[in-house]
Design a protein around this motif. Structure first.
Motif, PDB file in Angstrom:
ATOM      1  N   UNK A 129       0.827  -1.203   0.000  1.00  0.00           N
ATOM      2  CA  UNK A 129       0.000   0.000   0.000  1.00  0.00           C
ATOM      3  C   UNK A 129       0.867   1.261   0.000  1.00  0.00           C
ATOM      4  N   UNK A 130       1.975   1.213   0.710  1.00  0.00           N
ATOM      5  CA  UNK A 130       2.894   2.359   0.700  1.00  0.00           C
ATOM      6  C   UNK A 130       3.432   2.604  -0.709  1.00  0.00           C
ATOM      7  N   UNK A 131       3.772   1.520  -1.395  1.00  0.00           N
ATOM      8  CA  UNK A 131       4.274   1.652  -2.767  1.00  0.00           C
ATOM      9  C   UNK A 131       3.216   2.300  -3.659  1.00  0.00           C
ATOM     10  N   UNK A 132       1.969   1.872  -3.509  1.00  0.00           N
ATOM     11  CA  UNK A 132       0.894   2.427  -4.320  1.00  0.00           C
ATOM     12  C   UNK A 132       0.629   3.886  -3.983  1.00  0.00           C
ATOM     13  N   UNK A 133       0.755   4.236  -2.709  1.00  0.00           N
ATOM     14  CA  UNK A 133       0.555   5.623  -2.304  1.00  0.00           C
ATOM     15  C   UNK A 133       1.649   6.529  -2.867  1.00  0.00           C
ATOM     16  N   UNK A 134       2.883   6.029  -2.858  1.00  0.00           N
ATOM     17  CA  UNK A 134       4.005   6.826  -3.336  1.00  0.00           C
ATOM     18  C   UNK A 134       4.030   6.951  -4.851  1.00  0.00           C
ATOM     19  N   UNK A 135       3.503   5.935  -5.532  1.00  0.00           N
ATOM     20  CA  UNK A 135       3.472   5.954  -6.997  1.00  0.00           C
ATOM     21  C   UNK A 135       2.108   5.439  -7.460  1.00  0.00           C
ATOM     22  N   UNK A 136       1.069   6.251  -7.290  1.00  0.00           N
ATOM     23  CA  UNK A 136      -0.299   5.790  -7.570  1.00  0.00           C
ATOM     24  C   UNK A 136      -0.578   5.456  -9.030  1.00  0.00           C
ATOM     25  N   UNK A 137       0.263   5.920  -9.933  1.00  0.00           N
ATOM     26  CA  UNK A 137       0.047   5.661 -11.357  1.00  0.00           C
ATOM     27  C   UNK A 137       0.801   4.429 -11.857  1.00  0.00           C
ATOM     28  N   UNK A 138       1.462   3.732 -10.965  1.00  0.00           N
ATOM     29  CA  UNK A 138       2.231   2.552 -11.366  1.00  0.00           C
ATOM     30  C   UNK A 138       1.279   1.367 -11.550  1.00  0.00           C
ATOM     31  N   UNK A 139       1.118   0.947 -12.782  1.00  0.00           N
ATOM     32  CA  UNK A 139       0.177  -0.137 -13.084  1.00  0.00           C
ATOM     33  C   UNK A 139       0.600  -1.451 -12.445  1.00  0.00           C
ATOM     34  N   UNK A 140       1.905  -1.700 -12.355  1.00  0.00           N
ATOM     35  CA  UNK A 140       2.396  -2.954 -11.768  1.00  0.00           C
ATOM     36  C   UNK A 140       1.995  -3.059 -10.297  1.00  0.00           C
ATOM     37  N   UNK A 141       2.142  -1.961  -9.563  1.00  0.00           N
ATOM     38  CA  UNK A 141       1.777  -1.975  -8.155  1.00  0.00           C
ATOM     39  C   UNK A 141       0.274  -2.192  -7.997  1.00  0.00           C
ATOM     40  N   UNK A 142      -0.525  -1.475  -8.777  1.00  0.00           N
ATOM     41  CA  UNK A 142      -1.977  -1.575  -8.658  1.00  0.00           C
ATOM     42  C   UNK A 142      -2.473  -2.962  -9.053  1.00  0.00           C
ATOM     43  N   UNK A 143      -1.914  -3.518 -10.112  1.00  0.00           N
ATOM     44  CA  UNK A 143      -2.321  -4.852 -10.542  1.00  0.00           C
ATOM     45  C   UNK A 143      -1.966  -5.899  -9.497  1.00  0.00           C
TER      46      UNK A 143
END
Length: 207
Positions: A129-143
């Motif tokens: 979740x921290x990774x997604x918060x820091x880079x919310x547009x990263x498709x790899x993290x969201x997927x």
């Protein structure tokens, strides 16, 4: 004529800072002594001393910038750690990750993978979740987060496995109230289970 600070010290641009320091001290002592000579010799020594000080300052700044650039490059290259994770060398990967000076989104993403592979699912989710918060547009993290959510929601991982038996030394305080649940509340455990779903698939997709 192009200015070259290293040439003023009589060194090549491959010289180390230790070599620069030694040469600088040698020439500085010489020029300070010679500047008191009479006539042109003294004036020339004074001019050389001034040029020496400027060159030494410029070299120090240049080498500091190069060192910073190298550190940044090392901190943003995770290929060695990813290879260790891929080969199942989790302890070695964790040591390299802990040694990093920066904590960017990719750092947290890889940490989430390491935690997941150790069955530290709640910690893994937190890092993801921290990774997604820091880079919310990263498709790899969201997927990965979506995939993990589906895995946990499908009951592939039992409630017992969701409870962490071991935790990293530098991680947050352990959940648990000593009554057989993760948080001390069965309802809260259910909420945590749903939250963890967000992380499991992330780890499955990350490796």
């Amino acid at each position: 004529m192009i200015y070259n600070a290293y040439e003023i010290l009589g060194l090549s641009e491959s010289a180390t800072m230790e070599e620069v320091e030694a040469r600088y001290n040698e020439l500085r002592a010489q020029y300070q002594r010679d500047r008191f000579l009479p006539g042109d010799e003294g004036e020339e020594a004074s001019e050389k001393l001034q040029r020496l000080e400027v060159a030494y300052r410029d070299i120090k700044l240049q080498q500091e910038e190069q060192a910073q650039a190298k550190t940044f490059e090392e901190d943003t290259d995770y290929s060695a750690i990813q290879e260790l994770v891929k080969n199942g060398k989790l302890d070695e990967a964790q040591k390299l990750l802990d040694a990093r000076t920066s904590r960017d989104a990719e750092w947290h993403y890889i940490q989430s993978i390491l935690f997941y592979k150790r069955n530290w699912f709640l910690e893994s989710k937190t890092q993801l979740e921290l990774a997604c918060q820091m880079d919310p547009n990263n498709a790899r993290y969201k997927q990965s987060l979506e995939k993990l959510t589906k895995i946990l929601a499908s009951n592939t991982i039992s409630p017992d496995e969701l409870r962490t038996n071991s935790r990293p030394v530098n991680d947050q305080p352990q959940f648990g109230a000593g009554n057989g649940t993760c948080t001390g509340s069965t309802c809260t455990d259910c909420l945590l289970c749903n939250m963890c779903c967000n992380c499991c698939q992330c780890m499955g997709g990350g490796c």
